[in-house]
Design an enzyme around this catalytic site. Sequence first.
Site, short mmCIF file in Angstrom:
data_model
loop_
_atom_site.label_atom_id
_atom_site.label_comp_id
_atom_site.label_asym_id
_atom_site.label_seq_id
_atom_site.Cartn_x
_atom_site.Cartn_y
_atom_site.Cartn_z
N LYS A 1 0.82 -1.04 0.01
CA LYS A 1 0.10 -0.10 -0.14
C LYS A 1 0.88 1.21 0.02
CE LYS A 1 -3.72 -2.52 2.17
NZ LYS A 1 -4.42 -2.88 3.53
N GLN B 1 -4.36 -1.71 9.65
CA GLN B 1 -4.48 -3.22 9.04
C GLN B 1 -4.76 -4.20 9.98
OE1 GLN B 1 -3.61 -3.62 6.06
NE2 GLN B 1 -3.83 -5.83 6.14
N ASP C 1 -10.85 2.23 4.02
CA ASP C 1 -11.14 1.00 3.80
C ASP C 1 -12.72 0.56 3.60
OD1 ASP C 1 -9.12 -0.81 3.72
OD2 ASP C 1 -8.61 -0.81 5.85
N1 GUN Z 1 -6.62 -7.08 6.32
C1 GUN Z 1 -6.67 -7.68 5.11
N2 GUN Z 1 -7.48 -6.90 4.25
C2 GUN Z 1 -7.27 -5.92 4.58
C3 GUN Z 1 -7.81 -4.55 4.17
O1 GUN Z 1 -8.52 -4.51 3.12
N3 GUN Z 1 -7.79 -3.60 5.21
C4 GUN Z 1 -7.09 -3.69 6.44
N4 GUN Z 1 -7.13 -2.64 7.08
N5 GUN Z 1 -6.72 -4.83 6.76
C5 GUN Z 1 -6.79 -5.92 5.98
#
Ligand code: GUN
Length: 293
Positions: free
Chosen positions: A52, A96, A119
């Site tokens: 990211k 995350q 998100d």
């Molecule tokens: N863990 C797995 N996929 C995601 C996501 O898209 N966002 C977040 N914050 N955690 C994750």
Amino acid sequence: MNILDGKQLAKEILAELAEEVRELLANGGRAPHLAAVLVGDDPASQVYVRNKVRSCEKIGFRSTLIRRPADISEAEVLDVVDQLNRDDEVDGFIVQLPLPGHINEEKVTLAIQPEKDVDGFHPVNFGRMAQGLPCYLPATPAGILEMMRRYEIETEGKEVVVIGRSNIVGTPISILLSRKAYPGNATVTICHSRTKGLEGHLRRADIIVAAIGIPEFVKGDMVKEGVVVIDVGINRVDAPETEKGYRLCGDVDFSSVSPKASLITPVPGGVGQLTVVSLLINTLKAAKREIYV
Ligand code: GUN
């Protein structure tokens, strides 16, 4: 059979986003700013967050990575969230998941200001999505819609079978594809671990979205000729013959399903490639105050 090429699509969209950033800067604006909170050192989470941050750098976004040890208290995580909520220089942020067991993920998600929840996990964004109001869409469903749009996949009146009912993939994509919109206007069936006669549902499907997390679960004899297959699974399976000792595969058995499919996403190189892109699209929207004015 044609491949839905997520990698190529991601490349194209990233180039478009980079162009938008150049325009923003040329007009006197500042670069969109995404912050990511990573608690602990779960290897998969580290890889995801690194991707990211790197993607932000590639297209001229500003990014901030906030790392905290696994033994941080819940109150301290909530404090980090609070600071990010208040920071005018941060357009959007993510925490995350998964978080260590002693931290309540629901509580943390609820603490994120919906305006900065890129998100799309906060119930306010989820509720707005369900009602067709402007919102941040969760990354994977948004990636699926973008893929359908760019490949001009017809969805109206189609029988869609979604396998999996998670809050971040199965449930939202089911809602989105049944909405009065494009992509949408489909007849959607959600299947899950308690579904009876799953194979019967799958054989009727014009479009299958597989998001159950079981490696190569959907086999060729469960699908009809010409089906469109969106495989959301990313599973590691043992492969002693390979250098790494494992290989990645989806929830769909590509070798038996692809000969019958008209369109299919590979794993890797399919929908997964678009999830980070979706997050960046949300961050740009946050920077431009497109959703919440
Ligand atoms: N863990 C797995 N996929 C995601 C996501 O898209 N966002 C977040 N914050 N955690 C994750």
